[in-house]
Design a protein around this motif. Structure first.
Motif, PDB file in Angstrom:
ATOM      1  N   VAL A   8      30.586  35.557  36.081  1.00 44.05           N
ATOM      2  CA  VAL A   8      31.066  36.714  36.835  1.00 44.05           C
ATOM      3  C   VAL A   8      31.730  36.257  38.131  1.00 44.05           C
ATOM      4  O   VAL A   8      32.841  36.691  38.477  1.00 44.05           O
ATOM      5  CB  VAL A   8      29.915  37.702  37.126  1.00 44.05           C
ATOM      6  CG1 VAL A   8      30.374  38.792  38.092  1.00 44.05           C
ATOM      7  CG2 VAL A   8      29.394  38.321  35.836  1.00 44.05           C
ATOM      8  N   VAL A   9      31.054  35.358  38.859  1.00 44.02           N
ATOM      9  CA  VAL A   9      31.595  34.861  40.124  1.00 44.02           C
ATOM     10  C   VAL A   9      32.926  34.149  39.900  1.00 44.02           C
ATOM     11  O   VAL A   9      33.925  34.423  40.582  1.00 44.02           O
ATOM     12  CB  VAL A   9      30.591  33.898  40.802  1.00 44.02           C
ATOM     13  CG1 VAL A   9      31.194  33.304  42.076  1.00 44.02           C
ATOM     14  CG2 VAL A   9      29.278  34.605  41.125  1.00 44.02           C
ATOM     15  N   ASN A  10      32.956  33.246  38.931  1.00 46.81           N
ATOM     16  CA  ASN A  10      34.133  32.404  38.723  1.00 46.81           C
ATOM     17  C   ASN A  10      35.280  33.138  38.035  1.00 46.81           C
ATOM     18  O   ASN A  10      36.455  32.958  38.393  1.00 46.81           O
ATOM     19  CB  ASN A  10      33.739  31.177  37.893  1.00 46.81           C
ATOM     20  CG  ASN A  10      34.859  30.153  37.790  1.00 46.81           C
ATOM     21  OD1 ASN A  10      35.361  29.674  38.807  1.00 46.81           O
ATOM     22  ND2 ASN A  10      35.250  29.817  36.575  1.00 46.81           N
ATOM     23  N   ASN A  11      34.941  33.977  37.058  1.00 48.17           N
ATOM     24  CA  ASN A  11      35.998  34.550  36.229  1.00 48.17           C
ATOM     25  C   ASN A  11      36.607  35.822  36.797  1.00 48.17           C
ATOM     26  O   ASN A  11      37.617  36.312  36.278  1.00 48.17           O
ATOM     27  CB  ASN A  11      35.481  34.775  34.817  1.00 48.17           C
ATOM     28  CG  ASN A  11      35.268  33.461  34.078  1.00 48.17           C
ATOM     29  OD1 ASN A  11      34.918  32.456  34.689  1.00 48.17           O
ATOM     30  ND2 ASN A  11      35.476  33.454  32.779  1.00 48.17           N
ATOM     31  N   LEU A  12      36.032  36.354  37.868  1.00 50.98           N
ATOM     32  CA  LEU A  12      36.685  37.442  38.593  1.00 50.98           C
ATOM     33  C   LEU A  12      37.760  36.922  39.542  1.00 50.98           C
ATOM     34  O   LEU A  12      38.674  37.663  39.927  1.00 50.98           O
ATOM     35  CB  LEU A  12      35.648  38.247  39.387  1.00 50.98           C
ATOM     36  CG  LEU A  12      34.902  39.353  38.640  1.00 50.98           C
ATOM     37  CD1 LEU A  12      33.808  39.942  39.525  1.00 50.98           C
ATOM     38  CD2 LEU A  12      35.848  40.448  38.164  1.00 50.98           C
ATOM     39  N   LYS A  13      37.679  35.656  39.920  1.00 51.87           N
ATOM     40  CA  LYS A  13      38.561  35.126  40.961  1.00 51.87           C
ATOM     41  C   LYS A  13      40.055  35.235  40.652  1.00 51.87           C
ATOM     42  O   LYS A  13      40.856  35.444  41.579  1.00 51.87           O
ATOM     43  CB  LYS A  13      38.173  33.679  41.273  1.00 51.87           C
ATOM     44  CG  LYS A  13      36.845  33.568  42.013  1.00 51.87           C
ATOM     45  CD  LYS A  13      36.460  32.129  42.304  1.00 51.87           C
ATOM     46  CE  LYS A  13      35.146  32.069  43.074  1.00 51.87           C
ATOM     47  NZ  LYS A  13      34.713  30.684  43.352  1.00 51.87           N
ATOM     48  N   PRO A  14      40.489  35.107  39.406  1.00 50.37           N
ATOM     49  CA  PRO A  14      41.928  35.285  39.159  1.00 50.37           C
ATOM     50  C   PRO A  14      42.426  36.716  39.375  1.00 50.37           C
ATOM     51  O   PRO A  14      43.643  36.936  39.441  1.00 50.37           O
ATOM     52  CB  PRO A  14      42.087  34.885  37.680  1.00 50.37           C
ATOM     53  CG  PRO A  14      40.921  33.997  37.394  1.00 50.37           C
ATOM     54  CD  PRO A  14      39.798  34.579  38.214  1.00 50.37           C
ATOM     55  N   TYR A  15      41.510  37.682  39.513  1.00 52.16           N
ATOM     56  CA  TYR A  15      41.925  39.088  39.516  1.00 52.16           C
ATOM     57  C   TYR A  15      41.650  39.830  40.824  1.00 52.16           C
ATOM     58  O   TYR A  15      42.176  40.924  41.013  1.00 52.16           O
ATOM     59  CB  TYR A  15      41.244  39.813  38.356  1.00 52.16           C
ATOM     60  CG  TYR A  15      41.654  39.245  37.023  1.00 52.16           C
ATOM     61  CD1 TYR A  15      42.915  39.506  36.499  1.00 52.16           C
ATOM     62  CD2 TYR A  15      40.813  38.394  36.310  1.00 52.16           C
ATOM     63  CE1 TYR A  15      43.324  38.960  35.284  1.00 52.16           C
ATOM     64  CE2 TYR A  15      41.203  37.845  35.091  1.00 52.16           C
ATOM     65  CZ  TYR A  15      42.465  38.121  34.588  1.00 52.16           C
ATOM     66  OH  TYR A  15      42.866  37.573  33.400  1.00 52.16           O
ATOM     67  N   LEU A  16      40.832  39.266  41.691  1.00 50.08           N
ATOM     68  CA  LEU A  16      40.604  39.879  43.002  1.00 50.08           C
ATOM     69  C   LEU A  16      39.902  38.870  43.900  1.00 50.08           C
ATOM     70  O   LEU A  16      39.481  37.810  43.450  1.00 50.08           O
ATOM     71  CB  LEU A  16      39.788  41.170  42.897  1.00 50.08           C
ATOM     72  CG  LEU A  16      38.258  41.105  42.749  1.00 50.08           C
ATOM     73  CD1 LEU A  16      37.654  42.499  42.871  1.00 50.08           C
ATOM     74  CD2 LEU A  16      37.832  40.473  41.449  1.00 50.08           C
ATOM     75  N   GLN A  17      39.772  39.219  45.166  1.00 49.10           N
ATOM     76  CA  GLN A  17      39.098  38.340  46.120  1.00 49.10           C
ATOM     77  C   GLN A  17      37.586  38.439  45.915  1.00 49.10           C
ATOM     78  O   GLN A  17      37.020  39.521  45.984  1.00 49.10           O
ATOM     79  CB  GLN A  17      39.451  38.730  47.552  1.00 49.10           C
ATOM     80  CG  GLN A  17      38.788  37.843  48.603  1.00 49.10           C
ATOM     81  CD  GLN A  17      39.040  38.324  50.020  1.00 49.10           C
ATOM     82  OE1 GLN A  17      39.507  39.450  50.227  1.00 49.10           O
ATOM     83  NE2 GLN A  17      38.722  37.489  51.004  1.00 49.10           N
ATOM     84  N   VAL A  18      36.954  37.305  45.658  1.00 43.11           N
ATOM     85  CA  VAL A  18      35.502  37.248  45.508  1.00 43.11           C
ATOM     86  C   VAL A  18      34.917  36.648  46.780  1.00 43.11           C
ATOM     87  O   VAL A  18      35.209  35.502  47.139  1.00 43.11           O
ATOM     88  CB  VAL A  18      35.092  36.400  44.289  1.00 43.11           C
ATOM     89  CG1 VAL A  18      33.575  36.232  44.235  1.00 43.11           C
ATOM     90  CG2 VAL A  18      35.598  37.044  43.006  1.00 43.11           C
ATOM     91  N   ILE A  19      34.102  37.429  47.481  1.00 46.86           N
ATOM     92  CA  ILE A  19      33.451  36.955  48.703  1.00 46.86           C
ATOM     93  C   ILE A  19      31.979  36.725  48.371  1.00 46.86           C
ATOM     94  O   ILE A  19      31.221  37.669  48.166  1.00 46.86           O
ATOM     95  CB  ILE A  19      33.605  37.962  49.855  1.00 46.86           C
ATOM     96  CG1 ILE A  19      35.092  38.236  50.097  1.00 46.86           C
ATOM     97  CG2 ILE A  19      32.922  37.436  51.122  1.00 46.86           C
ATOM     98  CD1 ILE A  19      35.347  39.353  51.090  1.00 46.86           C
TER      99      ILE A  19
END
Length: 451
Positions: A331-342
């Motif tokens: 979830v942490v890694n694979n959301l990164k291409p689509y929005l800013q993960v803080i």
């Protein structure tokens, strides 16, 4: 029940390309002796055959293993030194399963050294409807003694390692008040089952801005229905920011993780790439879109159904710790291409691997062992992965910086408070590493070969 499901996927929780289990492969290596059916040696040959076919590090396996070893030790002898997660269990022998404080009693604790040098053990997690909760334990409680022994820095490891050998825990516990332990009492926790954990959701509002909070303990199959309901409520309430609390999430179904990810960012379609799996020469590389990955759970809602309740956010806050593993790290890694993960909290466990269980499906079954090998490494849509050392947060925050620990989901709980401060006050609270040091944490989420 949580315990039975925990045994099912706590070792390799990313189910992929396999709705059931894998039947043993045919052996073509004539150099391996023929052993009598039912012998330990014949079981070990079956283990070796399957590992040669599926194991990520198959090329590193010894060419001439000792077939006379007990099966669990034989399996361990095949593993790469880089492998922290592959395992094997005998479905007819409960002693081969991992036994931990969490899956036996339904809680976890941490032994801390405070800034003044004082050592104390604090309950960090209590599962709902668990033996621990039934005995009266709750998050933030202090454990002074375990089975009559005062918890110290010197004996912390010995005490936690002794717990799997027992079926009851006698604890002396109390509350933390101004540096002292008050309301001391003795309680007994009995070994037993912990049932499925609910998803906790809240909405915080300040100055007209609404922030959704979602605590997710694990990712079981079929979770998309619950997630869809929670996001429907968030959307109806006009949530503009989202906090995902995955700090104690060991993982689970990657289909459920994909369902969660599909509900957050804008610009994601059914054909958007969600994940890439890279295996050995037999497995190769396989890529899956959001829709394809969600569909691996036959009980899941489809992408288009979920997409109706997407929040269309451009950033998400994710609370993590060393217990954030596997599907939750995806979830942490694979959301990164689509929005800013803080990411806020601690560095994750570092399980960037996936696999599925391998069993003997002959009828009647002749081998009772179940293999859980590492089969794939996982990557996001940008090809980013390789986080075996964990995913480090942009905003490191020490969960134990302030005692007593607040309940999860409370606005003044340390990790959540730091995020709400950033959202509403434009600043994030960082806690120095030397303020409170973690001597030991009780969880042992995965074991290598033989625990």
């Amino acid at each position: 029940m949580l315990m039975s499901r925990f045994f099912k996927f706590h070792l390799l929780v990313l189910w992929f390309l396999c709705s059931g289990s894998i039947i043993s492969c045919n052996r073509e290596d004539d150099s391996v002796p023929d052993f009598p059916e039912g012998s330990v040696e014949s079981v070990n040959v079956w283990i070796q055959d399957n590992m040669k076919r599926y194991y990520y590090w198959a090329g590193q396996m010894p060419s001439k293993p000792d077939y006379h070893l007990p099966s669990q030790k034989f399996f361990a002898s095949l593993l790469s030194q880089n492998d922290r997660f592959s395992s094997i269990v005998n479905t007819e022998d409960s002693s081969t399963y991992l036994r931990t404080v969490r899956n036996m009693y339904g809680f976890d604790y941490a032994v801390l050294q405070l800034g003044n040098g004082q050592v104390t053990a604090v309950v960090k997690l209590v599962l709902q409807n668990s033996p621990a909760q039934n005995a009266g334990l709750y998050r933030g409680m202090i454990i002074k003694k375990i089975n009559g022994s005062l918890v110290t820095a010197a004996n912390a490891e010995i005490l936690v390692n002794s717990i799997p050998d027992k079926t009851t825990l006698d604890l002396t516990v109390g509350d933390w008040e101004n540096g002292n332990i008050t309301n001391e009492k003795d309680i007994t926790v009995y070994y037993g089952f912990s049932f499925d954990q609910p998803v906790l959701s809240k909405v915080f509002e300040q100055n007209g801005k609404k922030t959704g909070y979602l605590y997710i303990y694990d990712f079981p199959d079929g979770m998309s229905h619950t997630l869809n309901q929670k996001f429907s409520e968030f959307k109806a309430q006009g949530v503009q920011e989202l906090v995902l609390d995955l700090r104690y999430n060991y993982g689970g179904s990657v289909a459920s993780a994909a369902a969660l990810c599909s509900l957050i960012p804008s610009g994601v379609s059914s054909g958007s790439l969600f994940i890439a799996y890279k295996g050995n020469k037999n497995g190769g590389e396989v890529k899956k879109t959001f829709a394809e990955q969600i569909a691996y759970d036959s009980n899941a809602l489809g992408f288009n159904v979920l997409h109706v309740n997407t929040l269309n956010l451009n950033r998400v806050f994710i609370l993590t710790s060393g217990s954030t593993a596997s599907a939750s790290e995806i979830v942490v890694n694979n959301l990164k291409p689509y929005l800013q993960v803080i990411q806020v909290g601690g560095t994750t466990l570092g399980k960037d691997m996936a696999g599925f269980p391998i069993v003997d499906e002959r009828k009647p079954r002749k081998i009772s062992w179940e293999i859980h090998p590492v089969i794939y490494k996982v990557y996001n849509a940008d090809g980013e992965g390789e986080y075996s050392n964990g995913i480090s947060p942009q905003n490191p925050v020490n969960e134990y910086a302030s005692l007593p620990l607040k309940q999860l989901g409370e606005s003044d709980e340390t990790l959540l408070k730091s995020v709400l401060n950033k959202i509403y006050l434009k600043s994030v609270q960082e806690t120095p590493d030397n303020a409170v040091k973690v001597i030991l944490e009780s969880e042992r989420p995965f074991f290598r070969g033989k625990h």
